[in-house]
Design a protein around this motif. Structure first.
Motif, PDB file in Angstrom:
ATOM      1  N   ALA A  84       0.810  -1.217   0.000  1.00  0.00           N
ATOM      2  CA  ALA A  84       0.000   0.000   0.000  1.00  0.00           C
ATOM      3  C   ALA A  84       0.844   1.268   0.000  1.00  0.00           C
ATOM      4  O   ALA A  84       0.596   2.177  -0.798  1.00  0.00           O
ATOM      5  N   ASN A  85       1.831   1.341   0.888  1.00  0.00           N
ATOM      6  CA  ASN A  85       2.566   2.591   1.079  1.00  0.00           C
ATOM      7  C   ASN A  85       3.732   2.781   0.111  1.00  0.00           C
ATOM      8  O   ASN A  85       4.044   3.904  -0.251  1.00  0.00           O
ATOM      9  N   VAL A  86       4.377   1.693  -0.277  1.00  0.00           N
ATOM     10  CA  VAL A  86       5.551   1.812  -1.147  1.00  0.00           C
ATOM     11  C   VAL A  86       5.165   1.616  -2.612  1.00  0.00           C
ATOM     12  O   VAL A  86       5.510   2.430  -3.463  1.00  0.00           O
ATOM     13  N   LEU A  87       4.437   0.535  -2.891  1.00  0.00           N
ATOM     14  CA  LEU A  87       4.096   0.237  -4.283  1.00  0.00           C
ATOM     15  C   LEU A  87       2.772   0.857  -4.728  1.00  0.00           C
ATOM     16  O   LEU A  87       2.454   0.838  -5.912  1.00  0.00           O
ATOM     17  N   ASP A  88       1.993   1.383  -3.778  1.00  0.00           N
ATOM     18  CA  ASP A  88       0.705   2.017  -4.084  1.00  0.00           C
ATOM     19  C   ASP A  88      -0.231   1.066  -4.841  1.00  0.00           C
ATOM     20  O   ASP A  88      -0.894   1.450  -5.805  1.00  0.00           O
ATOM     21  N   VAL A  89      -0.264  -0.189  -4.392  1.00  0.00           N
ATOM     22  CA  VAL A  89      -1.136  -1.196  -4.992  1.00  0.00           C
ATOM     23  C   VAL A  89      -2.556  -0.953  -4.487  1.00  0.00           C
ATOM     24  O   VAL A  89      -2.796  -0.930  -3.277  1.00  0.00           O
ATOM     25  N   GLU A  90      -3.467  -0.749  -5.402  1.00  0.00           N
ATOM     26  CA  GLU A  90      -4.845  -0.423  -5.031  1.00  0.00           C
ATOM     27  C   GLU A  90      -5.515  -1.569  -4.275  1.00  0.00           C
ATOM     28  O   GLU A  90      -6.163  -1.361  -3.263  1.00  0.00           O
ATOM     29  N   GLU A  91      -5.375  -2.776  -4.751  1.00  0.00           N
ATOM     30  CA  GLU A  91      -5.984  -3.950  -4.117  1.00  0.00           C
ATOM     31  C   GLU A  91      -4.971  -4.625  -3.193  1.00  0.00           C
ATOM     32  O   GLU A  91      -4.745  -5.830  -3.258  1.00  0.00           O
ATOM     33  N   PHE A  92      -4.367  -3.835  -2.316  1.00  0.00           N
ATOM     34  CA  PHE A  92      -3.270  -4.332  -1.474  1.00  0.00           C
ATOM     35  C   PHE A  92      -3.699  -5.466  -0.555  1.00  0.00           C
ATOM     36  O   PHE A  92      -2.921  -6.361  -0.286  1.00  0.00           O
ATOM     37  N   ARG A  93      -4.945  -5.445  -0.054  1.00  0.00           N
ATOM     38  CA  ARG A  93      -5.380  -6.529   0.850  1.00  0.00           C
ATOM     39  C   ARG A  93      -5.414  -7.868   0.129  1.00  0.00           C
ATOM     40  O   ARG A  93      -4.928  -8.863   0.651  1.00  0.00           O
ATOM     41  N   ALA A  94      -6.011  -7.889  -1.045  1.00  0.00           N
ATOM     42  CA  ALA A  94      -6.083  -9.135  -1.817  1.00  0.00           C
ATOM     43  C   ALA A  94      -4.678  -9.622  -2.169  1.00  0.00           C
ATOM     44  O   ALA A  94      -4.380 -10.816  -2.060  1.00  0.00           O
ATOM     45  N   GLU A  95      -3.823  -8.695  -2.575  1.00  0.00           N
ATOM     46  CA  GLU A  95      -2.446  -9.061  -2.917  1.00  0.00           C
ATOM     47  C   GLU A  95      -1.693  -9.558  -1.688  1.00  0.00           C
ATOM     48  O   GLU A  95      -0.943 -10.527  -1.766  1.00  0.00           O
ATOM     49  N   ALA A  96      -1.894  -8.901  -0.557  1.00  0.00           N
ATOM     50  CA  ALA A  96      -1.216  -9.316   0.680  1.00  0.00           C
ATOM     51  C   ALA A  96      -1.629 -10.732   1.066  1.00  0.00           C
ATOM     52  O   ALA A  96      -0.798 -11.537   1.482  1.00  0.00           O
ATOM     53  N   ARG A  97      -2.911 -11.033   0.923  1.00  0.00           N
ATOM     54  CA  ARG A  97      -3.388 -12.389   1.256  1.00  0.00           C
ATOM     55  C   ARG A  97      -2.782 -13.433   0.320  1.00  0.00           C
ATOM     56  O   ARG A  97      -2.515 -14.559   0.741  1.00  0.00           O
ATOM     57  N   GLU A  98      -2.594 -13.053  -0.952  1.00  0.00           N
ATOM     58  CA  GLU A  98      -1.988 -13.982  -1.911  1.00  0.00           C
ATOM     59  C   GLU A  98      -0.502 -14.193  -1.606  1.00  0.00           C
ATOM     60  O   GLU A  98       0.013 -15.298  -1.728  1.00  0.00           O
ATOM     61  N   LEU A  99       0.180 -13.134  -1.214  1.00  0.00           N
ATOM     62  CA  LEU A  99       1.612 -13.216  -0.957  1.00  0.00           C
ATOM     63  C   LEU A  99       1.944 -13.807   0.409  1.00  0.00           C
ATOM     64  O   LEU A  99       3.008 -14.394   0.595  1.00  0.00           O
ATOM     65  N   GLU A 100       1.033 -13.644   1.343  1.00  0.00           N
ATOM     66  CA  GLU A 100       1.276 -14.052   2.732  1.00  0.00           C
ATOM     67  C   GLU A 100       1.848 -15.467   2.873  1.00  0.00           C
ATOM     68  O   GLU A 100       2.830 -15.664   3.582  1.00  0.00           O
TER      69      GLU A 100
END
Length: 144
Positions: A84-100
């Motif tokens: 969210a803060n560095v890459l400014d990914v709009e769907e950061f929650r969905a991406e975070a869950r995928e990367l987790e």
């Protein structure tokens, strides 16, 4: 982070929200799995000494489970804030869950040097908004 880490993290957050043991149904909903899958993993967590499950009352983490959950939550916060803060990914929650599940401790530590994590992490995580309070985003009011 593996599937067990995701479960202990979810149980930890549910315990905070419910102010007591996490119900199997709420856990299954949070992780988007069937109640049977949640029950199966709860059994595995219990065998590993990470959780205690009492039928019809819910699941609670042991001290070791709480430690693992806080570490998993810290890693999740790092991923979420980086996206969210560095890459400014709009769907950061969905991406975070995928990367987790695929981000290991070494990668999380390196991402941590970029985001300059606050010392109160993971207590910075708000289970109600499902986000770290240090995210540089505006939260929409659900009543709008």
């Amino acid at each position: 982070m593996n599937t067990a880490d995701q479960y202990v993290k979810a149980i930890y957050l549910l315990q905070q929200m419910e102010n007591g043991p996490a119900s199997t149904g709420a856990l299954a909903d949070m992780l988007d799995v069937s109640p049977a899958s949640a029950n199966e993993m709860i059994g595995k967590l219990q065998e590993r000494g990470l959780a205690d499950h009492e039928k019809y009352k819910g699941v609670s983490l042991t001290d070791e489970g709480i430690r693992d959950a806080r570490e998993a939550l810290e890693t999740y916060c790092i991923i979420e804030r980086f996206l969210a803060n560095v890459l400014d990914v709009e769907e950061f929650r969905a991406e975070a869950r995928e990367l987790e599940p695929v981000i290991d401790e070494t990668v999380a530590e390196r991402l941590d040097t970029i985001i300059e994590r606050d010392p109160d992490c993971p207590d910075c995580f708000d289970p109600e908004t499902d986000a770290c309070r240090y995210l540089e985003i505006e939260f929409e009011n659900p009543a709008d």
